[in-house]
Design a protein around this motif. Structure first.
Motif, mmCIF file in Angstrom:
data_model
loop_
_atom_site.group_PDB
_atom_site.id
_atom_site.type_symbol
_atom_site.label_atom_id
_atom_site.label_comp_id
_atom_site.label_asym_id
_atom_site.label_seq_id
_atom_site.Cartn_x
_atom_site.Cartn_y
_atom_site.Cartn_z
ATOM 1 N N LEU A 1 0.834 -1.209 0.000
ATOM 2 C CA LEU A 1 0.000 0.000 0.000
ATOM 3 C C LEU A 1 0.863 1.251 0.000
ATOM 4 O O LEU A 1 0.404 2.337 -0.315
ATOM 5 C CB LEU A 1 -0.912 0.017 1.231
ATOM 6 N N SER B 1 -0.549 -2.987 -7.502
ATOM 7 C CA SER B 1 -1.963 -3.328 -7.311
ATOM 8 C C SER B 1 -2.195 -4.809 -7.574
ATOM 9 O O SER B 1 -2.924 -5.481 -6.830
ATOM 10 C CB SER B 1 -2.842 -2.498 -8.268
ATOM 11 N N ARG C 1 -0.950 -6.773 -4.635
ATOM 12 C CA ARG C 1 -1.906 -6.767 -3.520
ATOM 13 C C ARG C 1 -3.070 -7.712 -3.815
ATOM 14 O O ARG C 1 -3.542 -8.442 -2.952
ATOM 15 C CB ARG C 1 -2.474 -5.352 -3.299
ATOM 16 N N ASN C 2 -3.506 -7.689 -5.053
ATOM 17 C CA ASN C 2 -4.661 -8.504 -5.431
ATOM 18 C C ASN C 2 -4.347 -10.004 -5.350
ATOM 19 O O ASN C 2 -5.198 -10.797 -4.934
ATOM 20 C CB ASN C 2 -5.096 -8.121 -6.856
ATOM 21 N N PHE D 1 -5.831 -8.267 3.328
ATOM 22 C CA PHE D 1 -5.833 -7.299 4.427
ATOM 23 C C PHE D 1 -7.047 -7.527 5.333
ATOM 24 O O PHE D 1 -8.163 -7.755 4.850
ATOM 25 C CB PHE D 1 -5.913 -5.863 3.897
ATOM 26 N N MET E 1 -15.589 -8.722 -4.076
ATOM 27 C CA MET E 1 -14.903 -7.511 -4.574
ATOM 28 C C MET E 1 -13.470 -7.756 -5.103
ATOM 29 O O MET E 1 -13.175 -7.395 -6.250
ATOM 30 C CB MET E 1 -14.882 -6.427 -3.500
ATOM 31 N N PRO E 2 -12.570 -8.378 -4.331
ATOM 32 C CA PRO E 2 -11.216 -8.570 -4.883
ATOM 33 C C PRO E 2 -11.189 -9.499 -6.092
ATOM 34 O O PRO E 2 -10.312 -9.373 -6.955
ATOM 35 C CB PRO E 2 -10.429 -9.182 -3.709
ATOM 36 N N PHE F 1 -11.687 -7.521 -9.225
ATOM 37 C CA PHE F 1 -10.453 -6.875 -9.703
ATOM 38 C C PHE F 1 -9.484 -7.899 -10.281
ATOM 39 O O PHE F 1 -8.599 -7.551 -11.046
ATOM 40 C CB PHE F 1 -9.792 -6.083 -8.568
ATOM 41 N N VAL G 1 -10.318 0.779 0.336
ATOM 42 C CA VAL G 1 -10.485 -0.684 0.395
ATOM 43 C C VAL G 1 -10.300 -1.300 -0.986
ATOM 44 O O VAL G 1 -9.620 -2.317 -1.147
ATOM 45 C CB VAL G 1 -11.880 -1.054 0.967
ATOM 46 N N MET G 2 -10.885 -0.635 -1.971
ATOM 47 C CA MET G 2 -10.739 -1.149 -3.346
ATOM 48 C C MET G 2 -9.274 -1.237 -3.732
ATOM 49 O O MET G 2 -8.827 -2.222 -4.323
ATOM 50 C CB MET G 2 -11.475 -0.212 -4.325
ATOM 51 N N ARG G 3 -8.546 -0.183 -3.384
ATOM 52 C CA ARG G 3 -7.104 -0.169 -3.712
ATOM 53 C C ARG G 3 -6.381 -1.264 -2.930
ATOM 54 O O ARG G 3 -5.492 -1.929 -3.467
ATOM 55 C CB ARG G 3 -6.513 1.203 -3.392
ATOM 56 N N ALA G 4 -6.776 -1.465 -1.649
ATOM 57 C CA ALA G 4 -6.111 -2.464 -0.810
ATOM 58 C C ALA G 4 -6.320 -3.877 -1.350
ATOM 59 O O ALA G 4 -5.422 -4.719 -1.246
ATOM 60 C CB ALA G 4 -6.635 -2.365 0.627
ATOM 61 N N VAL G 5 -7.493 -4.122 -1.917
ATOM 62 C CA VAL G 5 -7.750 -5.479 -2.410
ATOM 63 C C VAL G 5 -7.373 -5.644 -3.889
ATOM 64 O O VAL G 5 -7.697 -6.667 -4.485
ATOM 65 C CB VAL G 5 -9.222 -5.918 -2.176
ATOM 66 N N GLY G 6 -6.713 -4.652 -4.460
ATOM 67 C CA GLY G 6 -6.122 -4.870 -5.774
ATOM 68 C C GLY G 6 -6.587 -3.989 -6.903
ATOM 69 O O GLY G 6 -6.177 -4.196 -8.045
ATOM 70 N N ALA G 7 -7.440 -2.985 -6.628
ATOM 71 C CA ALA G 7 -7.857 -2.097 -7.719
ATOM 72 C C ALA G 7 -6.698 -1.183 -8.114
ATOM 73 O O ALA G 7 -6.054 -0.591 -7.247
ATOM 74 C CB ALA G 7 -9.051 -1.260 -7.289
ATOM 75 N N PRO H 1 -3.938 5.277 -0.996
ATOM 76 C CA PRO H 1 -4.754 4.225 -0.385
ATOM 77 C C PRO H 1 -4.674 4.202 1.138
ATOM 78 O O PRO H 1 -5.678 3.943 1.812
ATOM 79 C CB PRO H 1 -4.217 2.930 -1.001
ATOM 80 N N VAL H 2 -3.483 4.493 1.688
ATOM 81 C CA VAL H 2 -3.331 4.461 3.148
ATOM 82 C C VAL H 2 -4.174 5.561 3.792
ATOM 83 O O VAL H 2 -4.917 5.324 4.753
ATOM 84 C CB VAL H 2 -1.837 4.617 3.544
ATOM 85 N N LEU I 1 -7.905 4.803 3.495
ATOM 86 C CA LEU I 1 -8.389 3.782 4.441
ATOM 87 C C LEU I 1 -8.663 4.369 5.826
ATOM 88 O O LEU I 1 -9.464 3.840 6.584
ATOM 89 C CB LEU I 1 -7.358 2.653 4.554
#
Lengths: 229, 472
Positions: A60, A84, A87-88, A93, A112-113, A116, B371-377, B465-466, B469
Motif C-alpha cells: 500500500l 496493485s 496486492r490482489n 488485508f 470484490m477482490p 479486480f 479498500v478497493m485499492r487495498a484489495v487490488g484495484a 490508499p493508506v 483507508l
C-alpha cells in the motif's frame, strides 16, 4: 540442504514523511526476514511505525529507501499497476474497523477482490461462498454488514482477504473492535489459516495476541528494537 | 476488472444514491430534451423543405434569366427594363437551349402586371399576381382540386392558389370551385387582349392619341386549385393568353395613314377635311422585352449543373436549384446551431451537476476507494469506474431526454398537422426524430458525462490508499 526463499525480506527500509518543515522517520533502517507460513506479531506504541511497516509489506506504501522483497518480487521500484496486482494476488488485508461496504451483502463484499482479479461471475461467486463457509458464515451470505455482529463482520473481512488465495495475510488490530470472546474466535480463525500455510502478520497492542505468534517484532520510533522468537 | 463489471458496478453505485443520481440525470434530461427538440425541429424543417422541392421537380430545373450575372435560382426573374448585361429571352434562344445535351424541355415564364382585382360571386378581391408558365411538364404544381393547365389551354382558363379558394368561401371544398367563372379586372391603362381600344378623336398637329382605356374585365373558368405552400399567392393562366394580356394596343396616325390621306385630299374637290384614318398598333411585350424567365428541365437532377453551365454560354444567366436549396438549408443550419447552442448551455449546466455529484461521491466513498485499492484495484481501475459512473449519468440523461423529446415532438406534430391541414398543405409529421439524431444525442450526453467525470475520476485515482483507508 534445501534453501528456502523467505516470504518477506526487508533490507534497510527507511520511510520518511515531511510534515511542514520537519522530516519524520516512520521507519528507520529496518531489516526483517519472514519465512513462508510464519506468524509474526508486530507490536509497538501508537505512532511507532508498525502500520507503516505493514503497509509497505502489503504494497500500500513504498519505502523511501531500502528494498522490500515479497515472494521473490522486489516491490521497491514497481509501478502502481504491478503493485496493485501484487496486492490482489498475494496479500489479504484485515482491518480493525472491518472496512466492509455497507450497501453490499457479505457475499458481494467477498466478491470484490475477485472482480479486480477479472474472475468470471459464476467462478467468483463459488469462490466467495467457499470463503464465507470457511469462516462459518455460510448461512449469512446475503446479510448486509449492518445485519451482522462485530465478530461476524470481521469474519466477512477475513473471507474477503482469503478470496484471492493470498500467500500473506496482514491483519491490523483485527480484534481491536471486538470483545475478548469474539476476539479469541477471530484469532483462532487466523491461526487456522496460518496453519494452512498462509504467512500471517498481525499488528497489535495486545500482548496476549502477540504471544500467540511464532515471533514478535517490536518497533519504537521507527526502529526495530526487539526481535525475538 | 472486466468491461461488464465496470457497467454493473457503476450502475449499482448510481442506484445507491438514487435521489442525487436522479436529480443529476434530470438536469441532463432537460439539456438533452432541449437539444433533441431543437435539432428535430431543424431537421424536420430541412427534410420538409427538401421534400417539397423534390416534389416540385426543382432539382431537375435550371432557371434561365435575361441577366447573365444571376446569383441563384430565385434571382432569375427579370421583366425587361434597363439592363446592360441582359440578353433577351426569345424563341430563338429557346431553340438553342433545346439543343443543349440533357435538356428535356423548356418552359416560358412571364408575369402579367395589368390586373389588380378578381371578382367572384359579386365580391371583389385584390389580385396579387397573374403569371403564366408553359404547361409542358417542366414546372409541377401541387394541385389540390381539378387539374393543372393543359398544353391545349389557350385562354379563358386559370388555376388559383388555395388561399384564393379559401377567401372565396370554398375552404375544405375546393372541388366545388372547379368550373366556376371568375372575373379578372384590369387597371385603367390595360389595352391587351379583350380590351376595347378606342380610336382617339382626330386632331391636327401633335396630340395625345393614346387615350386612357377604361378597365377591362376578362372572364376565366377555374380549372384547378394549387397548393399555396409550393408557390406564392397567384393566378396562373396559359402563356398564349398572357402574351395577349401583355400586348399594348393603341391607334396611331401612321405614315401610311398620312400618305393615304394626302392621296385622298389630292383627289378631293375643295377643302380637304376628311376624317383622319388611324391604324391600330399592337406591340407585343414579349417581342420587345423577351420572356421574364425560362425554366429548363434536365433529364436528371445530377445533370442540372452541367446544363446550367452550357446554357450560360448563350450569354444568358442560368442557375440550377441546388445552390439555392443549399443556401436555404444553410439558413436552417445556422438556426440549428443557435437553437442547439441554447440546448448546449443546458447540457453544460448539467455537466457541472455531474462533476458536483461525482466529487461528492468521492468524498463519501473515500474509504471505499481505499479498500478497493487495498484489495487490488489499480489507479486506472478506480479512474475508469468513476468515469463509467459519470458517463452512465449522461447516458441515462440522454436516453430519457430523447424519450421526453420524442413525446413532445409527437405532441407538436399533432398541432402542426392541424395547422398544415388548415392551409391545405399535403404534409404531416414534419418534425422528425431520425435514428441518427437519437443516437447522436445519447452519444453526446454520454460523452459530456464522461468528460465531466474525468476530473473527479482523476481525483479518486490519485487518492493515497493508506490515507483513504483512514478517512473519517
Amino acid at each position: 540442504m534445501e534453501t528456502k526463499t523467505p516470504a518477506i525480506e526487508l533490507k534497510h527500509v527507511t520511510k520518511t514523511y515531511k510534515l511542514g518543515g520537519e522530516t519524520l522517520n516512520a521507519l528507520d533502517n529496518v531489516s526483517l526476514v519472514a519465512q513462508a507460513g510464519e506468524f509474526i506479531a508486530i507490536t509497538g506504541p501508537s505512532g511507532s511505525g508498525k502500520s507503516t511497516l505493514a503497509n509497505i509489506i502489503g504494497g500500500l506504501d513504498k519505502p523511501t529507501s531500502g528494498d522490500v522483497i515479497v515472494d521473490g518480487q522486489d516491490l521497491s521500484h514497481v509501478r502502481d499497476r504491478a503493485l496493485s496486482d501484487y496486492r490482489n494476488h498475494h496479500i489479504g488485508f484485515v482491518f480493525q474497523s472491518f472496512n466492509l461496504q455497507g450497501s453490499n451483502t457479505a457475499l458481494e463484499n467477498v466478491i470484490m477482490p475477485l472482480v479486480f482479479a477479472k474472475m468470471r461471475g459464476k467462478q467468483r461467486k463459488a469462490r466467495a461462498l467457499e470463503c464465507l463457509q470457511a469462516v462459518g458464515l455460510g448461512d449469512r451470505v446475503n446479510h448486509k454488514p449492518s445485519q451482522l455482529s462485530g465478530g461476524q463482520r470481521q469474519r466477512v473481512a477475513i473471507a474477503r482477504a482469503l478470496a484471492v488465495k493470498p500467500s500473506i495475510i496482514i491483519a491490523d488490530e483485527p480484534t481491536g473492535n471486538l470483545d475478548s470472546a469474539r476476539g479469541a474466535e477471530i484469532m483462532k480463525l487466523l491461526q487456522d489459516l496460518n496453519h494452512q500455510g498462509i504467512t500471517l502478520l498481525i499488528i497489535t497492542h495486545d500482548q496476549t495476541i502477540a504471544r500467540l505468534a511464532h515471533r514478535m517484532v517490536s518497533i519504537h520510533d521507527g526502529k526495530l528494537v526487539e526481535h525475538r522468537g | 476488472m472486466r468491461f461488464i463489471d465496470y457497467i454493473v458496478t457503476a450502475l449499482r453505485n448510481i442506484w445507491r444514491q438514487k435521489l442525487r443520481s436522479l436529480l443529476t440525470i434530470f438536469a441532463v434530461v432537460i439539456g438533452a430534451t432541449s437539444v433533441t427538440i431543437m435539432l428535430a425541429l431543424v431537421t424536420g424543417a430541412k427534410t420538409f423543405f427538401r421534400s417539397q422541392v423534390e416534389a416540385n421537380g426543382m432539382l431537375q430545373q435550371v432557371a434561365v434569366s435575361q441577366k447573365s450575372d444571376i446569383k441563384d435560382f430565385n434571382d432569375a426573374s427579370h421583366s425587361g427594363g434597363n439592363c446592360d448585361s441582359c440578353t433577351k429571352l426569345t424563341d430563338a434562344i429557346i431553340t438553342k437551349i433545346k439543343t443543349v445535351p440533357h435538356v428535356v424541355e423548356v418552359a416560358r415564364q412571364m408575369r402579367v402586371g395589368a390586373f389588380e382585382a378578381v371578382s367572384f360571386s359579386g365580391k371583389k378581391y385584390t389580385l396579387e399576381q397573374v403569371y403564366a408558365t408553359d404547361a409542358n411538364g417542366v414546372i409541377h404544381n401541387n394541385i389540390l382540386a381539378g387539374h393543372d393547365l393543359q398544353p391545349s389551354d389557350k385562354e379563358g382558363v386559370a388555376v388559383f392558389t388555395s388561399d384564393y379558394a379559401d377567401k372565396f368561401g370554398f375552404k375544405g371544398n375546393y372541388n366545388g370551385l372547379i368550373g366556376k367563372q371568375i372575373s379578372l379586372q384590369s387597371r385603367s391603362f390595360y389595352s391587351g387582349v379583350g380590351a376595347v381600344v378606342k380610336q382617339p378623336v382626330p386632331c391636327n398637329g401633335p396630340c395625345d392619341n393614346k387615350l386612357q382605356q377604361p378597365p377591362t374585365v376578362l372572364t376565366a373558368t377555374i380549372v384547378g386549385i394549387m397548393d399555396t405552400s409550393t408557390t406564392s399567392t397567384a393566378v396562373r393562366v396559359p402563356v398564349d393568353w398572357a402574351i395577349g394580356m401583355n400586348q399594348e394596343r393603341h391607334y396611331e396616325f401612321t405614315k401610311a395613314d398620312q400618305i393615304a390621306q394626302e392621296a385622298a385630299c389630292k383627289n378631293a374637290r375643295g377643302a380637304c377635311n376628311s376624317t383622319q384614318h388611324m391604324s391600330l398598333i399592337t406591340t407585343n411585350f414579349v417581342d420587345t422585352n423577351g420572356y421574364d424567365q425560362l425554366v429548363v428541365k434536365a433529364d436528371n437532377a445530377k445533370n442540372a449543373k452541367q446544363v446550367a453551365a452550357d446554357i450560360k454560354k448563350f450569354n444568358v444567366g442560368a442557375a440550377d436549384a441546388e445552390s439555392m436549396i443549399n443556401s436555404q438549408l444553410a439558413i436552417f443550419n445556422v438556426v440549428g446551431l443557435v437553437l442547439g447552442g441554447i440546448g448546449g448551455i443546458a447540457l453544460a449546466v448539467a455537466a457541472i451537476g455531474v462533476v458536483n455529484t461525482m466529487v461528492m461521491a468521492i468524498l463519501e466513498r473515500t474509504r471505499e476507494i481505499g479498500v478497493m485499492r487495498a484489495v487490488g484495484a489499480r489507479r486506472s481501475t478506480v479512474s475508469r469506474l468513476f468515469t463509467f459512473e459519470a458517463s452512465l449519468l449522461g447516458f441515462w440523461g440522454g436516453v430519457f431526454g430523447v424519450g421526453v423529446g420524442y413525446g413532445l415532438t409527437r405532441i407538436a406534430n399533432v398541432f402542426i398537422n392541424k395547422q398544415l391541414a388548415s392551409q391545405s398543405v399535403q404534409a404531416h409529421d414534419i418534425i422528425t426524430l431520425p435514428i441518427w439524431l437519437i443516437l447522436t444525442v445519447i452519444a453526446v450526453t454520454t460523452m459530456i458525462g464522461m468528460l465531466a467525470g474525468l476530473y473527479p475520476a482523476h481525483r479518486a485515482a490519485k487518492l493515497d490508499p493508506v490515507e483513504a483507508l483512514h478517512y473519517e
